[in-house]
Motif scaffolding. Structure first.
Motif, PDB file in Angstrom:
ATOM      1  N   ASP A  60      15.814  10.616  -0.679  1.00  0.00           N
ATOM      2  CA  ASP A  60      14.448  10.731  -0.177  1.00  0.00           C
ATOM      3  C   ASP A  60      13.433  10.488  -1.301  1.00  0.00           C
ATOM      4  OD1 ASP A  60      15.408  11.311   2.303  1.00  0.00           O
ATOM      5  OD2 ASP A  60      15.194  13.479   2.117  1.00  0.00           O
ATOM      6  N   LEU A  61      13.750  11.004  -2.495  1.00  0.00           N
ATOM      7  CA  LEU A  61      12.851  10.803  -3.624  1.00  0.00           C
ATOM      8  C   LEU A  61      12.787   9.332  -4.010  1.00  0.00           C
ATOM      9  CD1 LEU A  61      11.062  11.882  -5.869  1.00  0.00           C
ATOM     10  CD2 LEU A  61      13.123  12.329  -7.235  1.00  0.00           C
ATOM     11  N   GLU A  62      13.937   8.654  -4.016  1.00  0.00           N
ATOM     12  CA  GLU A  62      13.970   7.224  -4.348  1.00  0.00           C
ATOM     13  C   GLU A  62      13.169   6.420  -3.329  1.00  0.00           C
ATOM     14  OE1 GLU A  62      17.992   6.045  -4.631  1.00  0.00           O
ATOM     15  OE2 GLU A  62      18.417   7.202  -6.451  1.00  0.00           O
ATOM     16  N   ALA A  63      13.317   6.768  -2.045  1.00  0.00           N
ATOM     17  CA  ALA A  63      12.565   6.062  -1.003  1.00  0.00           C
ATOM     18  C   ALA A  63      11.070   6.292  -1.172  1.00  0.00           C
ATOM     19  CB  ALA A  63      13.036   6.535   0.379  1.00  0.00           C
ATOM     20  N   TYR A  64      10.684   7.516  -1.548  1.00  0.00           N
ATOM     21  CA  TYR A  64       9.269   7.836  -1.760  1.00  0.00           C
ATOM     22  C   TYR A  64       8.709   7.046  -2.945  1.00  0.00           C
ATOM     23  CZ  TYR A  64       5.141  10.447  -3.264  1.00  0.00           C
ATOM     24  OH  TYR A  64       3.885  10.793  -3.670  1.00  0.00           O
ATOM     25  N   LEU A  65       9.476   7.001  -4.037  1.00  0.00           N
ATOM     26  CA  LEU A  65       9.018   6.283  -5.232  1.00  0.00           C
ATOM     27  C   LEU A  65       8.898   4.787  -4.971  1.00  0.00           C
ATOM     28  CD1 LEU A  65      11.038   8.138  -8.015  1.00  0.00           C
ATOM     29  CD2 LEU A  65       8.620   8.395  -7.430  1.00  0.00           C
ATOM     30  N   LYS A  66       9.816   4.255  -4.173  1.00  0.00           N
ATOM     31  CA  LYS A  66       9.719   2.835  -3.833  1.00  0.00           C
ATOM     32  C   LYS A  66       8.463   2.577  -3.021  1.00  0.00           C
ATOM     33  CE  LYS A  66      14.645   1.746  -3.901  1.00  0.00           C
ATOM     34  NZ  LYS A  66      15.824   1.316  -3.102  1.00  0.00           N
ATOM     35  N   GLY A  67       8.140   3.524  -2.139  1.00  0.00           N
ATOM     36  CA  GLY A  67       6.921   3.384  -1.355  1.00  0.00           C
ATOM     37  C   GLY A  67       5.687   3.446  -2.221  1.00  0.00           C
ATOM     38  N   GLU A  68       5.702   4.310  -3.262  1.00  0.00           N
ATOM     39  CA  GLU A  68       4.581   4.401  -4.192  1.00  0.00           C
ATOM     40  C   GLU A  68       4.425   3.111  -4.974  1.00  0.00           C
ATOM     41  OE1 GLU A  68       2.331   7.290  -5.039  1.00  0.00           O
ATOM     42  OE2 GLU A  68       2.880   7.245  -2.925  1.00  0.00           O
ATOM     43  N   ASP A  69       5.550   2.530  -5.418  1.00  0.00           N
ATOM     44  CA  ASP A  69       5.499   1.278  -6.170  1.00  0.00           C
ATOM     45  C   ASP A  69       4.930   0.154  -5.324  1.00  0.00           C
ATOM     46  OD1 ASP A  69       6.584   2.558  -8.319  1.00  0.00           O
ATOM     47  OD2 ASP A  69       8.646   1.910  -7.927  1.00  0.00           O
ATOM     48  N   ALA A  70       5.244   0.183  -4.013  1.00  0.00           N
ATOM     49  CA  ALA A  70       4.795  -0.888  -3.131  1.00  0.00           C
ATOM     50  C   ALA A  70       3.280  -0.922  -3.017  1.00  0.00           C
ATOM     51  CB  ALA A  70       5.419  -0.712  -1.745  1.00  0.00           C
ATOM     52  N   GLN A  71       2.600   0.182  -3.261  1.00  0.00           N
ATOM     53  CA  GLN A  71       1.142   0.223  -3.170  1.00  0.00           C
ATOM     54  C   GLN A  71       0.484  -0.583  -4.281  1.00  0.00           C
ATOM     55  OE1 GLN A  71      -0.329   4.212  -2.954  1.00  0.00           O
ATOM     56  NE2 GLN A  71       1.258   4.896  -1.534  1.00  0.00           N
ATOM     57  N   PHE A  72       1.231  -0.877  -5.339  1.00  0.00           N
ATOM     58  CA  PHE A  72       0.657  -1.599  -6.471  1.00  0.00           C
ATOM     59  C   PHE A  72       1.057  -3.068  -6.475  1.00  0.00           C
ATOM     60  CE2 PHE A  72       0.845   2.843  -7.603  1.00  0.00           C
ATOM     61  CZ  PHE A  72      -0.387   3.067  -8.188  1.00  0.00           C
ATOM     62  N   ILE A  73       1.653  -3.524  -5.375  1.00  0.00           N
ATOM     63  CA  ILE A  73       2.079  -4.919  -5.298  1.00  0.00           C
ATOM     64  C   ILE A  73       1.024  -5.728  -4.565  1.00  0.00           C
ATOM     65  CG2 ILE A  73       3.834  -6.484  -4.385  1.00  0.00           C
ATOM     66  CD1 ILE A  73       5.839  -4.264  -4.664  1.00  0.00           C
ATOM     67  N   GLY A  74       0.715  -6.929  -5.092  1.00  0.00           N
ATOM     68  CA  GLY A  74      -0.224  -7.812  -4.417  1.00  0.00           C
ATOM     69  C   GLY A  74      -1.577  -7.824  -5.096  1.00  0.00           C
ATOM     70  N   ALA A  75      -2.529  -8.548  -4.462  1.00  0.00           N
ATOM     71  CA  ALA A  75      -3.858  -8.678  -5.040  1.00  0.00           C
ATOM     72  C   ALA A  75      -4.649  -7.396  -4.877  1.00  0.00           C
ATOM     73  CB  ALA A  75      -4.591  -9.831  -4.354  1.00  0.00           C
ATOM     74  N   GLY A  76      -5.667  -7.226  -5.708  1.00  0.00           N
ATOM     75  CA  GLY A  76      -6.533  -6.060  -5.623  1.00  0.00           C
ATOM     76  C   GLY A  76      -6.093  -4.981  -6.578  1.00  0.00           C
ATOM     77  N   LYS A  77      -6.913  -3.971  -6.718  1.00  0.00           N
ATOM     78  CA  LYS A  77      -6.631  -2.870  -7.641  1.00  0.00           C
ATOM     79  C   LYS A  77      -6.231  -1.627  -6.857  1.00  0.00           C
ATOM     80  CE  LYS A  77      -9.985  -4.355 -11.121  1.00  0.00           C
ATOM     81  NZ  LYS A  77     -11.183  -3.956 -11.891  1.00  0.00           N
ATOM     82  N   PRO A  78      -5.284  -0.856  -7.372  1.00  0.00           N
ATOM     83  CA  PRO A  78      -4.917   0.398  -6.725  1.00  0.00           C
ATOM     84  C   PRO A  78      -6.111   1.341  -6.687  1.00  0.00           C
ATOM     85  CG  PRO A  78      -3.321  -0.215  -8.430  1.00  0.00           C
ATOM     86  CD  PRO A  78      -4.517  -1.102  -8.590  1.00  0.00           C
ATOM     87  N   VAL A  79      -6.149   2.190  -5.686  1.00  0.00           N
ATOM     88  CA  VAL A  79      -7.238   3.146  -5.554  1.00  0.00           C
ATOM     89  C   VAL A  79      -7.251   4.075  -6.757  1.00  0.00           C
ATOM     90  CG1 VAL A  79      -8.179   5.020  -4.173  1.00  0.00           C
ATOM     91  CG2 VAL A  79      -7.091   3.062  -3.045  1.00  0.00           C
ATOM     92  N   GLY A  80      -8.456   4.247  -7.362  1.00  0.00           N
ATOM     93  CA  GLY A  80      -8.576   5.164  -8.494  1.00  0.00           C
ATOM     94  C   GLY A  80      -8.490   4.452  -9.836  1.00  0.00           C
ATOM     95  N   GLU A  81      -8.073   3.172  -9.845  1.00  0.00           N
ATOM     96  CA  GLU A  81      -7.957   2.440 -11.111  1.00  0.00           C
ATOM     97  C   GLU A  81      -9.351   1.936 -11.505  1.00  0.00           C
ATOM     98  OE1 GLU A  81      -5.715   1.546 -13.327  1.00  0.00           O
ATOM     99  OE2 GLU A  81      -4.098   2.758 -12.521  1.00  0.00           O
ATOM    100  N   THR A  82      -9.690   2.078 -12.773  1.00  0.00           N
ATOM    101  CA  THR A  82     -10.989   1.581 -13.264  1.00  0.00           C
ATOM    102  C   THR A  82     -10.859   0.245 -13.926  1.00  0.00           C
ATOM    103  OG1 THR A  82     -10.679   2.653 -15.417  1.00  0.00           O
ATOM    104  CG2 THR A  82     -11.720   3.952 -13.671  1.00  0.00           C
TER     105      THR A  82
END
Length: 210
Positions: A183-205
């Motif tokens: 479950d932790l590995e699946a969660y971490l993979k989901g977190e990593d997926a938020q940083f894939i693609g164009a645009g900046k992650p929320v909260g990044e300056t």
């Protein structure tokens, strides 16, 4: 009421084709997850019940393989002891099934089998290895390969005399720690997926802090 021709953009068949792929795949994902859970439960059952491998009837699962991996390494005393443990009826059944299997292999040889069965001068049927490298060299190696065969057969549900529901339908054989890790590995993979693609992650300056 509007009428849509079959296959038109508003028809029912057209809408079914355009259904959400994620929704269509969900049952298959659930089935795969259940299959994995059942497989793991069966493996843990064998880990906790090693005596399963010692059941005498297992020879009947593949008498020729048992003869090749186990019997050929047994001493006369070991075979006699095995016969006493099985009893007269059990020993007779094993001998009969083994003889029938050898006769079948003699009449209808399997080109993929590592052993060719031939009739000896005394009328007995013996097996001859086609590939010496594939032959178990020691008693320990033969036992290990036999146990691996028995384990794979059990996990895929090949033991018709076993009540699999006693294992498959209970969480007694679940590994909670392993599930938590998955479950932790699946969660971490989901977190990593938020940083894939164009645009900046929320909260990044965009400004590095060093």
């Amino acid at each position: 009421m509007p009428h849509f021709a079959a296959g038109s953009p508003g028809s029912q068949s057209s809408m079914a084709v355009r259904a959400n792929p994620a929704e269509l795949a969900q049952p298959e994902l659930e089935m795969r997850k259940k299959h994995t859970i059942v497989k793991n439960r069966r493996l843990r059952y064998l880990e906790r019940r090693p005596e399963y491998f010692d059941e005498a009837d297992l020879e009947l699962a593949d008498p020729l393989l048992y003869d090749r991996l186990i019997r050929r390494f047994q001493t006369t005393d070991e075979r006699e002891r095995e016969g006493r443990e099985r009893g007269y009826t059990g020993s007779l059944e094993a001998d009969l099934v083994r003889s029938e299997a050898k006769l079948e292999a003699l009449k209808h040889p399997d080109p993929n089998s590592p052993i060719v069965y031939r009739r000896a001068a005394d009328g007995s049927i013996t097996g001859v290895e086609q590939d010496g490298d594939d032959r178990a060299q020691t008693k320990e190696e033969g036992l290990e390969r036999w146990r691996d065969f028995v384990a794979q057969r059990f996990v895929r549900g090949g033991d018709d005399d076993f009540d699999y529901a006693t294992v498959d339908d209970t969480d007694e054989y679940d590994d909670r720690d392993e599930e938590a890790r998955n479950d932790l590995e699946a969660y971490l993979k989901g977190e990593d997926a938020q940083f894939i693609g164009a645009g900046k992650p929320v909260g990044e300056t965009g400004v590095q802090d060093f």
